[in-house]
Design an enzyme around this catalytic site. Sequence first.
Site, PDB file in Angstrom:
ATOM      1  NE  ARG A 107       0.514   8.573 -38.758  1.00 30.26           N
ATOM      2  CZ  ARG A 107      -0.523   8.873 -39.490  1.00 30.26           C
ATOM      3  NH1 ARG A 107      -0.591   8.437 -40.722  1.00 30.26           N
ATOM      4  NH2 ARG A 107      -1.482   9.622 -39.015  1.00 30.26           N
ATOM      5  NE  ARG A 144      -4.291   4.803 -40.050  1.00 30.38           N
ATOM      6  CZ  ARG A 144      -3.802   5.870 -40.659  1.00 30.38           C
ATOM      7  NH1 ARG A 144      -4.083   7.074 -40.195  1.00 30.38           N
ATOM      8  NH2 ARG A 144      -3.048   5.744 -41.728  1.00 30.38           N
ATOM      9  CE  LYS A 148      -2.105  -6.510 -42.260  1.00 29.48           C
ATOM     10  NZ  LYS A 148      -1.792  -5.650 -41.108  1.00 29.48           N
ATOM     11  N   PRO A 160      -2.849 -13.076 -42.533  1.00 28.21           N
ATOM     12  CG  PRO A 160      -2.553 -11.820 -40.603  1.00 28.21           C
ATOM     13  CD  PRO A 160      -2.315 -13.181 -41.165  1.00 28.21           C
ATOM     14  CG  ASP A 183       1.697  -7.206 -44.843  1.00 30.24           C
ATOM     15  OD1 ASP A 183       2.312  -7.776 -45.755  1.00 30.24           O
ATOM     16  OD2 ASP A 183       2.114  -7.191 -43.685  1.00 30.24           O
ATOM     17  CD  GLN A 226       1.503 -12.849 -41.578  1.00 23.59           C
ATOM     18  OE1 GLN A 226       2.011 -13.078 -40.494  1.00 23.59           O
ATOM     19  NE2 GLN A 226       1.191 -11.635 -41.957  1.00 23.59           N
TER      20      GLN A 226
END
Length: 291
Positions: A113, A157, A199, A216, A218, A254
């Site tokens: 998306r 957003r 994040k 980060p 998530d 990460q």
Amino acid sequence: MLNFTLDLDLTLGCGQVFRWYKEEGVWNGVVGGREVRLRQVDGEVEVLTAVAGATIDSYFRADDDLDEIYAEISADPFVASLVSKYHGLRLIRQDPWECAASYILASYASVRRIQGMVESLCTRFGRRLEGGRHAFPSPEAILRKGEEVESCGLGYRCGWLLELATKVRDGELDLARLREGDYDECVGELKRLRGVGDKVADCIALFSLDHLQAFPVDVRIGRVLRSRYGAMGTYAKMRNFAAQRFGRYAGYAQQFLYLSEGECVTGRPRVPSTRGRCTRAASTPPGPRRS
DNA sequence: AACCAGGTCTCGA
DNA sequence: TCGAGACCTGGT
């Protein structure tokens, strides 16, 4: 042919960038306002389009000492196993504005998306390039037709993006300057923006502002930290755990951990059809519903 | 047809 | 400082 180690599938398909897709073995993306096509054959990366070598080198962080970085994060046994499994994964140095705008859209949305939202912005507001793709639009280009942004399927957003664009356009926020200071200052400054929490701030710091210690966290990273290391709790706790465990290149670690928890995405971004949506979202931030 | 998504925001203890 | 809940909307 590039003179540094790079695995295209791992690096471009691991969710740090949103505009690349693979078609018939060729990766297609937009870098520095040019359409770029890359192909990997027998480990070697071929650059199929005319683009300055320095641009490619900077984008793929050719100046990073991969051996040293891999060695350092391999102090952790699990990451060491991932480093040998995913050899050639690199962090990318994105344009700060594009990175910030993209990740402010990334909250609570799937990678597919996010790709769709970004591509939608580009085709509507970005300059058309030779080859058919569009450049990532400048803040000015977006704000010029600000109302149209509301029909790009960004949901709540939308308002966050417009606020960011306004601050960048007006010089109230100088993203590139945040490269100079230290990591804490960078993240602190970014988090003053609406829509930018822990994040997203870490993503911008890591993927575009050279703060390789940024980590980060998530949902996927949270899962690994809990299952592999028993680390859990607040964001700060998990970030501090990572800093201690993985060191100054925690950001690289990460990316390996992220890859270990899911698959690469290589498909072409699908731009959502141009139905008008996002009516009240621009003015109504998320929060408890008052009835 | 639900359910979830590279989270953030606001509120209450 | 921390945990809850709500949340635009399009993939799957």
